[in-house]
Every structure is written in structure tokens, then in C-alpha cells.
Design an enzyme around this catalytic site. Structure first.
Site: not given
Length: 370
Positions: A42-44, A63-64, A93, A96, A99, A107, A111, A171, A365
Site C-alpha cells: 500500500c502507498h501508506t 498492514h493490508e 476501544c 472513548c 465510542c 474511535c 487498540r 485497508c 496492488r
């Protein structure tokens, strides 16, 4: 006993990523150990490598992802070894202020695992930085054979989906789909324009089409991407290198502009185009991530006079536990072509070259398959 696995690490800002040996702890309270099966590039992840997110190097990228639960820590009751999961970088969570107001998709205290994954000392290719704690990208770090996450980040889905397709909803697909369906609230009969036909933009096109839009206009400067956008539900295409995209979208919408315009690029130029591409009282959704130094200037009278809504979409305003299983079901039912987003399947040691292909716009991708 820590697990010694191979992983992709960004050790220094702007430097090529490295395949390193890392140590992944057994899960503690509220945590889950995941054997990663596939993870999209991913670009992130590239932004992390380049220091555009923060400077907490070294980063464990990826992360994806999708994978299998290998073990869970004390207190985890809704996951078990063998479960097929997609990883989410938002795990509400429940306590907060957002939430508590019934808006867990916003959120403010999502977490992550509390234990650190670390570089293994003396076993890496560079033999430097052994024992250093790693910062996992978006709290996940899934360019690895195994990763440790908060249990709430692991969402069970139908195991009939192939991992390389399923992981993409973690993602990019969720961000684009949700920008149309949740943030933009596209409805039956709406007209929609999407600027930028990469992975996120095409997911927004797919979402708008599934939501019942009667006209979905894809806008990009690359004719190859425009051709691909029709696969995901675009009814019309506009090459903004050749024509004024605002005028083109107006012409395709009876002179009015689109009901919903989604900016999947995130630049001042595209935001301005999206702003004027809307019908009066239309909605603009920004899901493309801008650079920190970018600014936008618009006449205040136009902001007032054109009305409507200007929205930012964070992760498609999704609730992973609700939305991931739905998207997988739609994929398995033939309504959402997740396989169409997978351009190539690669190995862990090919991530750097995948970044180069992504930068050149050659792929939707690249997906690491383990």
C-alpha cells in the site's frame, strides 16, 4: 518463547527496505498471534519508509493482510487458533468519547498490541540494530511470516476467500468502498464522480455501483487506469489530461454536476476540481491522503453559495467487525471483484521493487504471498 521470523523492515528514512530477522512474542492479554498468508503493498507503507508518517524508525512495514490465528492471549474469547482473519488498523476501544456516542468508526483510542516486536540481534543481513523495538505500520506490521496484534484488530471472515484477495479489504478496498457507501452515502439513482483510479478509487467506484448509482464517472490522467475502472463499475470515463474534467462531468450529468464526488488523489488541484464538479448541495468526499504541507484556497462565497457537504473519509468510516465480513460475502457472491485488484503476487524480498512499480502507476496492488 519468541518466534523468529523473516520480515520487511524500513531501517532508515528513504533507504531501501531490508529483509530482516525479527522476534515476535507470544500473545499476552488481549493479543493474538497471526500467521500471515498475504499482505498488499500500500502507498501508506511507502509513506512510512520515506518518513512521511513519523520518524519512529525502524518500521515493520505491511498492514493490508489476511492470515490464520496461531495463538491468542488471556482474555481473548472471540478468536481461536485456526480462524481465518483480515487485519484491521482500527480496533475500537469501546470507551472513548466517540465510542460512547455510538460512533466507533471514529474511535480516538484504537487498540494495538502492547508488546513490542524486535529486531533479532546478530542474525540479520546487516547485523545492526539487534534487539531494537520495531514500530509496526498502522499498528500491524504484516510484511512478516507472523505478526502480533490486538485481538480486536483480527476480524474473522469466511475462509472460502483467497488470502491475497481478502487481505485487501484491510485497508485500500475498505477505504474506497466506505468513502462511497458510508461517508458519501451514495444511494440508488445518484450520479457519482471518482477522481483517481488506483486501488482506492476503483474500490470507491465499486462501492458506488453496488450502492445503486445510475452513473459512475471515472476521472484520471492515465488511459490504462480508465480502461480498468470500467471493470469495477464505471459507466463513463474522463481523461483529465485531455479535457477539463469539471466541464466533462457537468456534461455527463445534464449540466448540473455529480451528486457525490470522491477525491481519491488528495491534492489541491483534484480537491478544487471535486469541489466544482459537484451539483448544488452535492457532497465532496476526500479519501486520498494529502502531504502535510499541502493547502487549499477557495472563495468563501462559493463555499457558502454552493452548499452541500465537504467530508473527509477516515478508513471509509468503517467498522471492521461489521463491514469486513459483508465485503467478503459480496466478493464470494460475485458482486465485489477483489481478485481484480491483485495485479501481481510477490515474495517478501520483492517489496522494494513493488514500491517502484506502485510509484510508476504500473499496478493496482502487488500482494506479498507467504
Amino acid at each position: 518463547m519468541p518466534h523468529e521470523v523473516h520480515a520487511v523492515v524500513a531501517a532508515k528514512q528513504g533507504a531501501p527496505v531490508e529483509l530482516r530477522t525479527i522476534l515476535v512474542p507470544d500473545p499476552g492479554p488481549g493479543e493474538a498471534l497471526v500467521a500471515v498468508q498475504a499482505c498488499g503493498v500500500c502507498h501508506t507503507d511507502l509513506h512510512y519508509r520515506d518518513g512521511a508518517i513519523n520518524d519512529e524508525f525502524p518500521f515493520l512495514l505491511g498492514h493490508e493482510a489476511a492470515g490464520i490465528i496461531e495463538a491468542v492471549g488471556p482474555g481473548v474469547t472471540d478468536l481461536a487458533p485456526g480462524d481465518f482473519v483480515v487485519l484491521a488498523w482500527r480496533a475500537p476501544c469501546g470507551t472513548c468519547r466517540s465510542c460512547r456516542r455510538g460512533r466507533p468508526w471514529y474511535c480516538f483510542d484504537s487498540r494495538n498490541a502492547t508488546q513490542a516486536m524486535t529486531l533479532a540481534g546478530g542474525t540479520s543481513r546487516t547485523k545492526s540494530g539487534g534487539g531494537s523495538p520495531l514500530t509496526p505500520a498502522l499498528g500491524i506490521g504484516a510484511f512478516a511470516e507472523k505478526t502480533l496484534v490486538a485481538a480486536g484488530q483480527a476480524v474473522k471472515v469466511d475462509p472460502a476467500a483467497r488470502p491475497e484477495a481478502a487481505g485487501l479489504i484491510g485497508c485500500g478496498v475498505m477505504a474506497g468502498y466506505g468513502a462511497a457507501v458510508h461517508t458519501g452515502q451514495v444511494g440508488s439513482g445518484d450520479t457519482v464522480a471518482v477522481i483517481g483510479c488506483g486501488g482506492v478509487g476503483n474500490a470507491a467506484i465499486a462501492g458506488a455501483s453496488i450502492a445503486g448509482a445510475r452513473r459512475v464517472i471515472a476521472v484520471d490522467i492515465d488511459e490504462r487506469k480508465l480502461d480498468g475502472a470500467t471493470r469495477f463499475g464505471a459507466t463513463h470515463t474522463v481523461n483529465s489530461r485531455r479535457t477539463d474534467p469539471v466541464e466533462a462531468v457537468r456534461e455527463l450529468t445534464g449540466g448540473h454536476g455529480a451528486d457525490v464526488v470522491i477525491d481519491a488523489v488528495g491534492r489541491p488541484e483534484t480537491y478544487r476540481q471535486a469541489f466544482y464538479m459537484r451539483d448544488l448541495a452535492g457532497t465532496l468526499v476526500q479519501v486520498g491522503v494529502p502531504a502535510p504541507d499541502m493547502t487549499i484556497e477557495l472563495p468563501l462565497i462559493d463555499l457558502f453559495g454552493r452548499g452541500g457537504a465537504l467530508k473527509s473519509s477516515w478508513y471509509g468510516d468503517c467498522l471492521p467487525s461489521r463491514d469486513f465480513p459483508v465485503l467478503i460475502d459480496r466478493h464470494l457472491g460475485g458482486r465485489l471483484d477483489l481478485d481484480g485488484f491483485v495485479t501481481e503476487r510477490i515474495t517478501l524480498d520483492e517489496v522494494e521493487s513493488a514500491f517502484e512499480k506502485m510509484h510508476r502507476g504500473e499496478v493496482l496492488r502487488s500482494v506479498v504471498v507467504l
